[in-house]
Design a protein around this motif. Structure first.
Motif, PDB file in Angstrom:
ATOM      1  N   ILE A  64      13.285  17.708  11.594  1.00 58.23           N
ATOM      2  CA  ILE A  64      12.843  18.223  10.297  1.00 58.23           C
ATOM      3  C   ILE A  64      11.320  18.238  10.238  1.00 58.23           C
ATOM      4  CG2 ILE A  64      12.850  15.946   9.168  1.00 58.23           C
ATOM      5  CD1 ILE A  64      13.921  17.352   6.669  1.00 58.23           C
ATOM      6  N   ARG A  65      10.766  19.229   9.509  1.00 57.26           N
ATOM      7  CA  ARG A  65       9.312  19.329   9.372  1.00 57.26           C
ATOM      8  C   ARG A  65       8.836  18.314   8.341  1.00 57.26           C
ATOM      9  NH1 ARG A  65       5.817  23.857   6.917  1.00 57.26           N
ATOM     10  NH2 ARG A  65       3.786  23.325   7.807  1.00 57.26           N
ATOM     11  N   VAL A  66       7.736  17.631   8.634  1.00 51.17           N
ATOM     12  CA  VAL A  66       7.172  16.646   7.701  1.00 51.17           C
ATOM     13  C   VAL A  66       5.798  17.148   7.289  1.00 51.17           C
ATOM     14  CG1 VAL A  66       6.580  14.231   7.341  1.00 51.17           C
ATOM     15  CG2 VAL A  66       8.402  14.814   8.908  1.00 51.17           C
ATOM     16  N   ASN A  67       5.735  17.745   6.098  1.00 48.55           N
ATOM     17  CA  ASN A  67       4.496  18.379   5.656  1.00 48.55           C
ATOM     18  C   ASN A  67       3.819  17.516   4.582  1.00 48.55           C
ATOM     19  OD1 ASN A  67       3.083  20.280   3.591  1.00 48.55           O
ATOM     20  ND2 ASN A  67       3.096  21.367   5.543  1.00 48.55           N
ATOM     21  N   ASP A  68       2.552  17.153   4.824  1.00 42.44           N
ATOM     22  CA  ASP A  68       1.871  16.247   3.894  1.00 42.44           C
ATOM     23  C   ASP A  68       1.708  16.868   2.509  1.00 42.44           C
ATOM     24  OD1 ASP A  68       0.230  18.053   5.081  1.00 42.44           O
ATOM     25  OD2 ASP A  68      -1.514  16.731   5.222  1.00 42.44           O
ATOM     26  N   GLY A  69       1.364  18.166   2.457  1.00 43.96           N
ATOM     27  CA  GLY A  69       1.154  18.842   1.173  1.00 43.96           C
ATOM     28  C   GLY A  69       2.401  18.839   0.312  1.00 43.96           C
ATOM     29  N   GLU A  70       3.533  19.191   0.927  1.00 43.45           N
ATOM     30  CA  GLU A  70       4.795  19.257   0.177  1.00 43.45           C
ATOM     31  C   GLU A  70       5.166  17.892  -0.388  1.00 43.45           C
ATOM     32  OE1 GLU A  70       7.893  20.871   2.652  1.00 43.45           O
ATOM     33  OE2 GLU A  70       6.734  22.716   2.953  1.00 43.45           O
ATOM     34  N   ILE A  71       5.033  16.838   0.464  1.00 39.84           N
ATOM     35  CA  ILE A  71       5.421  15.492   0.027  1.00 39.84           C
ATOM     36  C   ILE A  71       4.519  15.045  -1.113  1.00 39.84           C
ATOM     37  CG2 ILE A  71       5.564  13.069   0.726  1.00 39.84           C
ATOM     38  CD1 ILE A  71       6.276  14.064   3.528  1.00 39.84           C
ATOM     39  N   ALA A  72       3.200  15.268  -0.960  1.00 33.09           N
ATOM     40  CA  ALA A  72       2.243  14.837  -1.987  1.00 33.09           C
ATOM     41  C   ALA A  72       2.538  15.534  -3.311  1.00 33.09           C
ATOM     42  CB  ALA A  72       0.823  15.138  -1.522  1.00 33.09           C
ATOM     43  N   GLU A  73       2.826  16.823  -3.238  1.00 30.58           N
ATOM     44  CA  GLU A  73       3.076  17.587  -4.461  1.00 30.58           C
ATOM     45  C   GLU A  73       4.358  17.123  -5.152  1.00 30.58           C
ATOM     46  OE1 GLU A  73       3.574  22.221  -5.719  1.00 30.58           O
ATOM     47  OE2 GLU A  73       2.647  21.763  -3.786  1.00 30.58           O
ATOM     48  N   ALA A  74       5.430  16.918  -4.337  1.00 31.57           N
ATOM     49  CA  ALA A  74       6.714  16.535  -4.922  1.00 31.57           C
ATOM     50  C   ALA A  74       6.635  15.171  -5.606  1.00 31.57           C
ATOM     51  CB  ALA A  74       7.783  16.518  -3.841  1.00 31.57           C
ATOM     52  N   LEU A  75       5.803  14.257  -5.045  1.00 26.77           N
ATOM     53  CA  LEU A  75       5.725  12.915  -5.626  1.00 26.77           C
ATOM     54  C   LEU A  75       4.568  12.770  -6.609  1.00 26.77           C
ATOM     55  CD1 LEU A  75       6.397  10.843  -2.382  1.00 26.77           C
ATOM     56  CD2 LEU A  75       7.971  11.151  -4.269  1.00 26.77           C
ATOM     57  N   GLY A  76       3.718  13.795  -6.690  1.00 28.16           N
ATOM     58  CA  GLY A  76       2.588  13.734  -7.605  1.00 28.16           C
ATOM     59  C   GLY A  76       1.529  12.737  -7.188  1.00 28.16           C
ATOM     60  N   ILE A  77       1.265  12.647  -5.869  1.00 27.80           N
ATOM     61  CA  ILE A  77       0.231  11.728  -5.371  1.00 27.80           C
ATOM     62  C   ILE A  77      -0.729  12.521  -4.485  1.00 27.80           C
ATOM     63  CG2 ILE A  77       1.638   9.624  -5.428  1.00 27.80           C
ATOM     64  CD1 ILE A  77       2.274  10.112  -2.501  1.00 27.80           C
ATOM     65  N   SER A  78      -1.817  11.859  -4.038  1.00 29.15           N
ATOM     66  CA  SER A  78      -2.775  12.587  -3.216  1.00 29.15           C
ATOM     67  C   SER A  78      -2.285  12.671  -1.774  1.00 29.15           C
ATOM     68  CB  SER A  78      -4.147  11.920  -3.276  1.00 29.15           C
ATOM     69  OG  SER A  78      -4.162  10.825  -2.394  1.00 29.15           O
ATOM     70  N   ARG A  79      -2.914  13.555  -0.988  1.00 33.26           N
ATOM     71  CA  ARG A  79      -2.423  13.809   0.370  1.00 33.26           C
ATOM     72  C   ARG A  79      -2.882  12.757   1.375  1.00 33.26           C
ATOM     73  NH1 ARG A  79      -3.195  20.240   1.169  1.00 33.26           N
ATOM     74  NH2 ARG A  79      -3.444  19.609   3.330  1.00 33.26           N
ATOM     75  N   THR A  80      -3.946  12.030   1.039  1.00 35.77           N
ATOM     76  CA  THR A  80      -4.505  11.094   2.033  1.00 35.77           C
ATOM     77  C   THR A  80      -3.498  10.029   2.495  1.00 35.77           C
ATOM     78  OG1 THR A  80      -6.575  11.424   0.864  1.00 35.77           O
ATOM     79  CG2 THR A  80      -6.531   9.706   2.552  1.00 35.77           C
ATOM     80  N   PRO A  81      -2.842   9.287   1.580  1.00 37.23           N
ATOM     81  CA  PRO A  81      -1.885   8.281   2.063  1.00 37.23           C
ATOM     82  C   PRO A  81      -0.726   8.907   2.839  1.00 37.23           C
ATOM     83  CG  PRO A  81      -1.749   8.495  -0.323  1.00 37.23           C
ATOM     84  CD  PRO A  81      -2.957   9.256   0.106  1.00 37.23           C
ATOM     85  N   PRO A 120       0.826  -1.204   0.000  1.00 34.99           N
ATOM     86  CA  PRO A 120       0.000   0.000   0.000  1.00 34.99           C
ATOM     87  C   PRO A 120       0.867   1.264   0.000  1.00 34.99           C
ATOM     88  CG  PRO A 120      -0.728  -1.521   1.691  1.00 34.99           C
ATOM     89  CD  PRO A 120       0.524  -2.088   1.119  1.00 34.99           C
ATOM     90  N   LEU A 121       0.354   2.281  -0.670  1.00 32.89           N
ATOM     91  CA  LEU A 121       1.117   3.529  -0.815  1.00 32.89           C
ATOM     92  C   LEU A 121       1.509   4.103   0.545  1.00 32.89           C
ATOM     93  CD1 LEU A 121       2.193   5.299  -2.981  1.00 32.89           C
ATOM     94  CD2 LEU A 121       0.035   6.531  -3.055  1.00 32.89           C
ATOM     95  N   LYS A 122       0.621   3.976   1.520  1.00 29.09           N
ATOM     96  CA  LYS A 122       0.920   4.566   2.832  1.00 29.09           C
ATOM     97  C   LYS A 122       2.133   3.885   3.470  1.00 29.09           C
ATOM     98  CE  LYS A 122      -1.727   2.170   6.183  1.00 29.09           C
ATOM     99  NZ  LYS A 122      -1.348   1.261   6.942  1.00 29.09           N
ATOM    100  N   ASP A 123       2.300   2.565   3.237  1.00 32.03           N
ATOM    101  CA  ASP A 123       3.457   1.865   3.804  1.00 32.03           C
ATOM    102  C   ASP A 123       4.744   2.253   3.089  1.00 32.03           C
ATOM    103  OD1 ASP A 123       1.783   0.683   5.568  1.00 32.03           O
ATOM    104  OD2 ASP A 123       1.610  -1.208   4.465  1.00 32.03           O
ATOM    105  N   VAL A 124       4.639   2.480   1.758  1.00 32.12           N
ATOM    106  CA  VAL A 124       5.800   2.951   1.008  1.00 32.12           C
ATOM    107  C   VAL A 124       6.231   4.318   1.547  1.00 32.12           C
ATOM    108  CG1 VAL A 124       6.655   3.603  -1.261  1.00 32.12           C
ATOM    109  CG2 VAL A 124       5.056   1.712  -1.043  1.00 32.12           C
ATOM    110  N   LEU A 125       5.248   5.191   1.792  1.00 36.74           N
ATOM    111  CA  LEU A 125       5.546   6.535   2.291  1.00 36.74           C
ATOM    112  C   LEU A 125       6.126   6.466   3.696  1.00 36.74           C
ATOM    113  CD1 LEU A 125       2.384   8.249   0.904  1.00 36.74           C
ATOM    114  CD2 LEU A 125       4.724   8.919   0.365  1.00 36.74           C
TER     115      LEU A 125
END
Lengths: 198, 228
Positions: B44-61, B22-27
């Motif tokens: 370090i700050r862990v921001n869901d929006g930044e990670i989702a945008e950089a990888l081109g995936i949705s924010r939920t996982p 599952p994508l969430k486990d990969v993340l």
């Protein structure tokens, strides 16, 4: 085997099959010729390895336990040690039960979650090794098991830390408590060679 | 010093390794990899929006992975600020160092009885590579060869209890080591001396098949940092 168990306990064969599969996977049972299963007997080497692991666990747990233990826990530890020392070797199952309880409590007192989980994961194996040990050395247990005062001595060493703040007696007590393992190895060689089996 | 959680290469290599994970486990794997990496800044700050945008995936996982890591204590959520990599507590440091000293020293004692010539050669090779990494002043390589050395001994010991225990404490241990490297002051020379000196003693004990010596050498080597 599966059929017999399922008839005896009046359950279907599936859960029996699953339970056996699980035990095979964990290494307690071994499958022979595809169908029949037998119990895996520990051997001297495995016994020594498990005891070595137990000794290290006890040593490091004791070092942490003395810094975190409360007075009530000390009393509880002492009472478990007294039970283990007084139960006697005639009923070896009761002895190993009391023994395992004491060691588990000592490791619990360290409050170290990693060590507690390692010790829990090997508890069944220790029980198996102890029962193998008692059946192998039946009749001469009083000669090959550590003298039945060492649990109280170990508990005493731990409790003395509050006054003396010295770790050396604790490390010595753990070593002494487990020091029968090499002696067993040599007695075993003597007995087996003496009887001309090897 | 790296200042980003996102590691595209690592993310895609995890995905190709196991396409059904599952994508969430990969993340989760990627974020954990970053916060345990000593070359990524601590807290370090862990921001869901930044990670989702950089990888081109949705924010939920991404959020699910962050929540899971927060529950496990690797991240901490600050009010109105988002999630940050958490520093280990004193008790966690003490516990994981003690547990590791226990595991590694027992592994060394068991390995001394059974280790093969081939494994001894591999140990010698990692010691040489550590020397090379020190000459190149490559801290990451030094740490990874250090881990390799310990891994070989653990495998040679052949105890499933030790392996399971090791897998359990490894992320905690690495987090604590990273914390120590940053906040306790760090001297490459001292770090190197400890690794090479310790490894040579352990290698010597193993090659002589001296179980007790191997145990003591490993205890000293691992417990060196921490006074517990």
């Amino acid at each position: 085997m599966e059929e017999k168990l399922s008839q005896e306990y009046a359950v279907s064969r599936t859960p029996v099959h699953k339970a056996i599969e699980q035990l095979v996977e964990d290494g307690y049972l071994v499958r022979k010729n595809g169908r029949s299963v037998t119990v895996v007997e520990p051997n001297q080497e495995e016994f020594n390895n498990i005891m070595l692991l137990r000794q290290s666990l006890t040593k490091f747990a004791a070092i942490q336990a003395v810094q975190r233990i409360s007075v009530e826990q000390e009393a509880q530890l002492m009472s478990l040690a007294e039970i283990a020392d007084n139960v006697g070797l005639e009923d070896y199952y009761a002895y190993s039960d009391a023994e395992i309880k004491f060691h588990q409590y000592l490791i619990d007192c360290s409050q170290n979650t990693h060590m507690i989980s390692i010790s829990k994961s090997m508890e069944e194996k220790v029980r198996l090794c102890l029962s193998w040990f008692s059946s192998t050395y039946r009749g001469e247990l009083d000669r090959v098991t550590s003298p039945p005062t060492t649990h109280v001595q170990l508990a005493n060493a731990l409790i003395s830390f509050r006054k003396r703040k010295n770790l050396v007696p604790i490390i010595c007590a753990v070593r002494m408590h487990f020091s029968m393992a090499p002696a067993i190895e040599s007695t075993w060689n003597e007995t087996v060679r003496g009887e001309g089996i090897l | 010093m790296k200042t980003t959680i996102v590691d595209k290469d690592f993310f895609f290599s995890l995905r190709t390794q196991n396409p059904f994970l599952p994508l969430k486990d990969v993340l989760r794997g990627m974020i954990l990899h970053a916060i345990l990496d000593p070359s990524v800044i601590p807290e370090i700050r862990v921001n869901d929006g930044e990670i989702a945008e950089a990888l081109g995936i949705s924010r939920t996982p991404v959020r699910m992975a962050i929540d899971e890591l927060t529950n496990d204590g690797y991240l901490v959520k600050k009010k109105n600020k988002g999630a940050y990599a958490a520093n280990p507590e004193i008790k966690e440091i003490a516990d994981s160092y003690v547990a590791r000293a226990m595991l590694e020293s027992t592994a060394a004692a068991l390995a001394a009885k059974t280790i093969t010539q081939r494994d001894l050669k591999r140990l010698q090779a990692t010691i040489n590579k550590c020397n090379q990494a020190y000459r190149d002043e490559d801290l990451n390589a030094l740490i990874s060869y250090d881990m390799q050395f310990h891994r070989i001994i653990l495998d040679a010991a052949g105890s499933s209890y030790l392996k399971k225990g090791h897998d359990r404490i490894d992320p905690h241990y690495r987090r604590c080591t990273k914390f120590n490297l940053f906040y306790r002051g760090f001297d490459l020379q001292e770090f190197y001396d400890r690794i090479i000196g310790g490894h040579q003693c352990i290698y010597y004990a193993l090659s002589r098949r001296d179980s007790e010596l191997a145990q003591i050498a490993m205890e000293h080597h691992v417990a060196y940092w921490e006074s517990f």
